[in-house]
Structure formats: structure tokens, C-alpha cells
Scaffold this motif. Sequence first.
Motif, PDB file in Angstrom:
ATOM      1  N   VAL A  89      22.439 -33.128  13.548  1.00 33.10           N
ATOM      2  CA  VAL A  89      23.854 -32.761  13.370  1.00 33.10           C
ATOM      3  C   VAL A  89      24.339 -31.955  14.580  1.00 33.10           C
ATOM      4  CG1 VAL A  89      25.474 -31.482  11.911  1.00 33.10           C
ATOM      5  CG2 VAL A  89      23.558 -32.727  10.868  1.00 33.10           C
ATOM      6  N   VAL A  90      25.533 -32.289  15.072  1.00 32.45           N
ATOM      7  CA  VAL A  90      26.123 -31.532  16.178  1.00 32.45           C
ATOM      8  C   VAL A  90      26.977 -30.408  15.593  1.00 32.45           C
ATOM      9  CG1 VAL A  90      27.668 -31.629  18.171  1.00 32.45           C
ATOM     10  CG2 VAL A  90      26.093 -33.527  17.714  1.00 32.45           C
ATOM     11  N   ARG A  91      26.721 -29.186  16.051  1.00 32.66           N
ATOM     12  CA  ARG A  91      27.449 -28.024  15.533  1.00 32.66           C
ATOM     13  C   ARG A  91      27.975 -27.183  16.689  1.00 32.66           C
ATOM     14  NH1 ARG A  91      22.647 -28.446  12.655  1.00 32.66           N
ATOM     15  NH2 ARG A  91      22.851 -28.649  10.388  1.00 32.66           N
ATOM     16  N   ALA A  92      28.897 -26.287  16.367  1.00 29.53           N
ATOM     17  CA  ALA A  92      29.383 -25.332  17.367  1.00 29.53           C
ATOM     18  C   ALA A  92      29.222 -23.929  16.791  1.00 29.53           C
ATOM     19  CB  ALA A  92      30.840 -25.602  17.703  1.00 29.53           C
ATOM     20  N   PHE A  93      28.894 -22.981  17.654  1.00 29.70           N
ATOM     21  CA  PHE A  93      28.743 -21.572  17.262  1.00 29.70           C
ATOM     22  C   PHE A  93      29.350 -20.692  18.343  1.00 29.70           C
ATOM     23  CE2 PHE A  93      24.898 -23.828  15.798  1.00 29.70           C
ATOM     24  CZ  PHE A  93      24.952 -23.577  14.427  1.00 29.70           C
ATOM     25  N   TYR A  94      29.742 -19.487  17.954  1.00 31.42           N
ATOM     26  CA  TYR A  94      30.019 -18.485  18.970  1.00 31.42           C
ATOM     27  C   TYR A  94      28.707 -18.187  19.688  1.00 31.42           C
ATOM     28  CZ  TYR A  94      34.590 -17.726  16.913  1.00 31.42           C
ATOM     29  OH  TYR A  94      35.881 -17.900  16.468  1.00 31.42           O
ATOM     30  N   ASN A  95      28.755 -18.099  20.999  1.00 30.85           N
ATOM     31  CA  ASN A  95      27.553 -17.800  21.784  1.00 30.85           C
ATOM     32  C   ASN A  95      27.358 -16.283  21.808  1.00 30.85           C
ATOM     33  OD1 ASN A  95      25.356 -18.023  23.455  1.00 30.85           O
ATOM     34  ND2 ASN A  95      26.563 -18.301  25.339  1.00 30.85           N
ATOM     35  N   THR A  96      27.183 -15.736  20.617  1.00 33.54           N
ATOM     36  CA  THR A  96      27.217 -14.288  20.449  1.00 33.54           C
ATOM     37  C   THR A  96      26.096 -13.896  19.498  1.00 33.54           C
ATOM     38  OG1 THR A  96      29.603 -14.373  20.741  1.00 33.54           O
ATOM     39  CG2 THR A  96      28.724 -12.392  19.716  1.00 33.54           C
ATOM     40  N   CYS A  97      25.118 -13.198  20.001  1.00 34.13           N
ATOM     41  CA  CYS A  97      23.994 -12.796  19.174  1.00 34.13           C
ATOM     42  C   CYS A  97      24.471 -11.839  18.089  1.00 34.13           C
ATOM     43  CB  CYS A  97      22.929 -12.134  20.050  1.00 34.13           C
ATOM     44  SG  CYS A  97      21.500 -11.603  19.096  1.00 34.13           S
ATOM     45  N   ARG A  98      23.927 -12.020  16.876  1.00 39.97           N
ATOM     46  CA  ARG A  98      24.354 -11.193  15.750  1.00 39.97           C
ATOM     47  C   ARG A  98      23.771  -9.783  15.818  1.00 39.97           C
ATOM     48  NH1 ARG A  98      26.485 -13.463  11.284  1.00 39.97           N
ATOM     49  NH2 ARG A  98      27.247 -11.367  10.959  1.00 39.97           N
ATOM     50  N   HIS A  99      22.923  -9.516  16.818  1.00 37.41           N
ATOM     51  CA  HIS A  99      22.420  -8.156  16.971  1.00 37.41           C
ATOM     52  C   HIS A  99      23.453  -7.333  17.735  1.00 37.41           C
ATOM     53  CE1 HIS A  99      19.386  -5.242  19.027  1.00 37.41           C
ATOM     54  NE2 HIS A  99      19.815  -4.737  17.891  1.00 37.41           N
ATOM     55  N   ARG A 100      23.470  -7.401  19.055  1.00 39.29           N
ATOM     56  CA  ARG A 100      24.425  -6.576  19.788  1.00 39.29           C
ATOM     57  C   ARG A 100      25.319  -7.379  20.711  1.00 39.29           C
ATOM     58  NH1 ARG A 100      20.547  -2.076  21.763  1.00 39.29           N
ATOM     59  NH2 ARG A 100      22.087  -1.845  23.421  1.00 39.29           N
ATOM     60  N   GLY A 101      25.429  -8.684  20.404  1.00 40.77           N
ATOM     61  CA  GLY A 101      26.478  -9.467  21.060  1.00 40.77           C
ATOM     62  C   GLY A 101      26.106 -10.098  22.379  1.00 40.77           C
ATOM     63  N   ALA A 102      24.856 -10.052  22.759  1.00 42.57           N
ATOM     64  CA  ALA A 102      24.482 -10.721  24.016  1.00 42.57           C
ATOM     65  C   ALA A 102      24.669 -12.234  23.858  1.00 42.57           C
ATOM     66  CB  ALA A 102      23.031 -10.399  24.365  1.00 42.57           C
ATOM     67  N   PRO A 103      24.836 -12.940  24.965  1.00 43.14           N
ATOM     68  CA  PRO A 103      24.915 -14.404  24.859  1.00 43.14           C
ATOM     69  C   PRO A 103      23.543 -14.953  24.467  1.00 43.14           C
ATOM     70  CG  PRO A 103      24.894 -13.722  27.167  1.00 43.14           C
ATOM     71  CD  PRO A 103      24.964 -12.460  26.348  1.00 43.14           C
ATOM     72  N   VAL A 104      23.525 -15.788  23.454  1.00 41.69           N
ATOM     73  CA  VAL A 104      22.263 -16.361  22.997  1.00 41.69           C
ATOM     74  C   VAL A 104      21.786 -17.407  24.004  1.00 41.69           C
ATOM     75  CG1 VAL A 104      21.209 -17.694  21.138  1.00 41.69           C
ATOM     76  CG2 VAL A 104      22.850 -15.890  20.612  1.00 41.69           C
ATOM     77  N   VAL A 105      22.754 -18.065  24.630  1.00 41.90           N
ATOM     78  CA  VAL A 105      22.447 -19.087  25.631  1.00 41.90           C
ATOM     79  C   VAL A 105      23.051 -18.625  26.947  1.00 41.90           C
ATOM     80  CG1 VAL A 105      23.127 -21.405  26.347  1.00 41.90           C
ATOM     81  CG2 VAL A 105      22.231 -21.033  24.042  1.00 41.90           C
ATOM     82  N   THR A 106      22.254 -18.617  28.006  1.00 41.38           N
ATOM     83  CA  THR A 106      22.781 -18.174  29.307  1.00 41.38           C
ATOM     84  C   THR A 106      22.839 -19.306  30.321  1.00 41.38           C
ATOM     85  OG1 THR A 106      20.564 -17.452  29.875  1.00 41.38           O
ATOM     86  CG2 THR A 106      22.064 -15.759  29.055  1.00 41.38           C
ATOM     87  N   ALA A 107      22.277 -20.457  29.971  1.00 44.79           N
ATOM     88  CA  ALA A 107      22.371 -21.613  30.873  1.00 44.79           C
ATOM     89  C   ALA A 107      23.550 -22.475  30.429  1.00 44.79           C
ATOM     90  CB  ALA A 107      21.084 -22.423  30.807  1.00 44.79           C
ATOM     91  N   ASP A 108      24.151 -23.191  31.372  1.00 43.48           N
ATOM     92  CA  ASP A 108      25.266 -24.063  30.996  1.00 43.48           C
ATOM     93  C   ASP A 108      24.808 -25.167  30.055  1.00 43.48           C
ATOM     94  OD1 ASP A 108      27.191 -22.677  32.305  1.00 43.48           O
ATOM     95  OD2 ASP A 108      27.027 -23.833  34.164  1.00 43.48           O
ATOM     96  N   LYS A 109      23.605 -25.636  30.270  1.00 45.15           N
ATOM     97  CA  LYS A 109      23.061 -26.727  29.445  1.00 45.15           C
ATOM     98  C   LYS A 109      21.571 -26.550  29.281  1.00 45.15           C
ATOM     99  CE  LYS A 109      26.175 -30.409  30.449  1.00 45.15           C
ATOM    100  NZ  LYS A 109      26.414 -31.754  30.861  1.00 45.15           N
ATOM    101  N   GLY A 110      21.014 -27.143  28.255  1.00 44.68           N
ATOM    102  CA  GLY A 110      19.570 -27.073  28.115  1.00 44.68           C
ATOM    103  C   GLY A 110      19.131 -27.815  26.876  1.00 44.68           C
TER     104      GLY A 110
END
Length: 434
Positions: A89-110
Motif C-alpha cells: 500500500v502506498v501511504r503518505a506521512f508527515y516526515n516528523t518523528c513523534r519524539h522530538r520532531g526530527a525528520p524520519v527520512v533525510t534522503a530524497d529517496k530510498g
Amino acid sequence: MDSATIATMKALMEWEGQRKAPPPGFPKLPDVPAARYTSAEYYALEQEHIFRKTWLFAAHLDEVPEPGSFMRWNNAGDPIIIVHGTDGVVRAFYNTCRHRGAPVVTADKGCARRLVCPYHAWTYKTDGTLVGVPERQDFVDLDMATRGLIPVRCEMFGKLIFVNFDDGATSLRDFLGPIAEEWEEFGFDKLRLAARHSFDLACNWKVAMEANMEVYHVPFIHPETVAPLVDAKRNVNHLYPGGHGRMLAPPPREMQRESVRALENAPNWTAIETVGELGRTHTQSYTIFPNWVSPLSNYFVPPLIFWPTSLTSTRLELITMAPDWGDGEAPDLWTVPDETSPSGRAMARLIQEDTQFGEAIQRSMESRGFRSVPLSYQESRIYWFHQHCDRMIGVDRVPPDLRVEQAIGAEWVSPNDPRVALMEQNAADLAMTG
Ligand code: FES
Ligand SMILES: [Fe+2]
């Protein structure tokens, strides 16, 4: 499109070419206030009520092709990731860690089976579930079940991935309405992504987009690029519920489209076999509210997408989707190689023609020399788009001096079309007098 509809469309195009005035009963369009392009207040309303509440084209499945593939997507402002789950399934999420808001993904693609936040290694499954917290015993009563990545609505049309920040929005299919059916012949589930480039423009996004929402300009700024393909006088506009629109025009009588195509150097174009007669022989372009404009033909679906980056700047994405071109070079309808540009590409001539006045128009609009915009019947798709902008915002929220009147009534919106009866009446009158 069935043969009766095709016949009606052809007759309508001829009727448009011969009419001496707008169709009787079509409203005189009140001027569009200039400040809709220059007001920070209106821009904020657009951001909140349009871009946060409508379906937006985000990506093509080829960009997240396999389970575990992900990509960052920031075109609508907020940092988002699009993830092809290991469950398919293709999904979308905020790229925002639920701990202190760091980006969960830092690469453009992977591609990964788990998304691991680089800050303290909170770990998420590709469906967003939080499954790992280092030193978990030090968090008192941490309920991991409620700390998954925050999802953003994400639905697909064929291989196209759309997102919507409004959890209460209607489905993508309902949003597209009758267009979803009209698009079936283009095989969106088979089209590959051939090219995707973006360019920054120094004007309001509506200024940039409106250059692609009428054919009135075609003979004047595109004498050699579009005019040989499109008979602007016989163009027929259709307005759809939800602010969408379509233009449909035949080629000029003296030059047939196939002969123009033969002149163009396109060694590896593959046709979409299911496309019907009008898609093969005419030019049509769809505006999908709020920011997609695309001609659709039997060779390409090449959308232009207009992203507001500020009140006075726009990112224009130039995308080409096409049926499988095999091992040859991927087709790119809108850009050309350019060694001097950082991206290695430049806008093709046709796009340069359409964007050439944007910056100067924006400066004019900010001067006292610009008051309001009178739109003609031929430019009704632009007016319809503005009407729908205000409806999305809520007409009462729009300050009266920024509002457009809701002048075009439902009787002019597909499937309604008073022009068909008018045209048939004209033909009957002619037969009587003849
Ligand atoms: S911010 Fe992501 S783990 Fe701490
Ligand atoms: Fe144009």
C-alpha cells in the motif's frame, strides 16, 4: 467517449467557430479584483482552505516503485514522505518523528523495511506504526500504539499518487467526478514517468497557471508552436463541478495534426492504443483544481503543476508521462538539454512563451496601473477556477473587495450545457429558413 458524444463535441466546435457573440444566457463575467494576486490576506486564505483541503498531485508510482521505497515531498510546504509499504500500500506521512520532531527520512529517496529516525533511533514500520524506542523503560507510560507517524490522506488514480491534508475530504475518485471516467481511455495505470523537472517563476501561482487556462493567447504568443495544432476559434470549453475544466479544439483546417506530428522528430513515441478519436486528432487540456493543467493525447499525459512558494513566486513542475518507450531515451515534452543550467535542463520554447510575461505581470499587478481583470467568454475556465477558489475558502471569509461574484451558475456546468440546445435550435431555424 461514445460516438454520439463525439458527434456533439464536433458540432459544438463548429458552432463555437461561427458564433458572433457569447452564447445567449451566458453571464457577463464581472471583473476579477487585482488584489487576488497581490494580497497576503488572500494568499493565506488560499493556503489554509485550498492547499490544505484539496487533492494534490504528489508523485508517480515509478518514484516509489517497490515495497519499502520512499521519497520526500515538500511541494505543498509541510515536509511529507510518500512510502510504498512492505504490504504493497502506498501511504503518505508527515516526515516528523513523534519524539522530538526530527525528520524520519533525510534522503530524497530510498528503500528500507523500517524507517529509523536518525536522532534517537525511534523506529517505524512502513505503515507508520512505531515499533522501536531505545531505552523505552525511561519513558513512563509511553503508549507506542498512539505514537505512529501522522498520516496524510493518500489515494491513487492509476499510477498517480495524490495527497490531501484534509482527513474529511471526499475520495479522490469523487473529487475527479466525471473526469475519472473520461480519463479511462488514457490508461493511467500503464503510463511511465518519463520526465519531472521544476523551475522557479517570479509571479503569483495563479498568474503562471492562467497562461494555460485559455486559448485566446494561442495565435499571438504561439504562432509557430501551438497555433499550427490548435484552431483557437473553434475551441470549446467545458466547466466541471469542483472548479475543474477542459478545452477541446480541432486542428486548423489547413493543417492536419498527423502531418504536424510527422514534422516533429520523435523517433520513439509509443501510442496509447485505447485513446479515442478526439484524443488522437484534437487537442484537449484539462485543468484539475487547484494547480494541475495537462493536455492529454494518445502519446503523452504531460501535466504542468503550479506550486505557490510565496505570494509572488511559483514553482512550476514540468512532467511527462508516456506509455512504455522501451530502452530508448525517455520522452520529455516540456524541457530541453541546457548545460548552463544547474539542473541541466531548460524550459522548452512553448513553455518559455507561456511564462515570459509572468514576472512583468506580477510587477504590474503590484503597481497602481492595475485595477481588475475583465475576462471574456473564451476565458471562462479562469473565472470558474476563481469562483471555486472562493467557494473552497468560504465566500463569507473572503473580504468583499477580494471576492469574485458566483456569476457562472450550475446550468453551465457539466453535464449541463445549454449550448447544445442553442446549437440544435440554430440548426433547426436554418433548416426552416433554408
Ligand atoms: S526525534 Fe526522532 S527519535 Fe528523537
Ligand atoms: Fe500557451
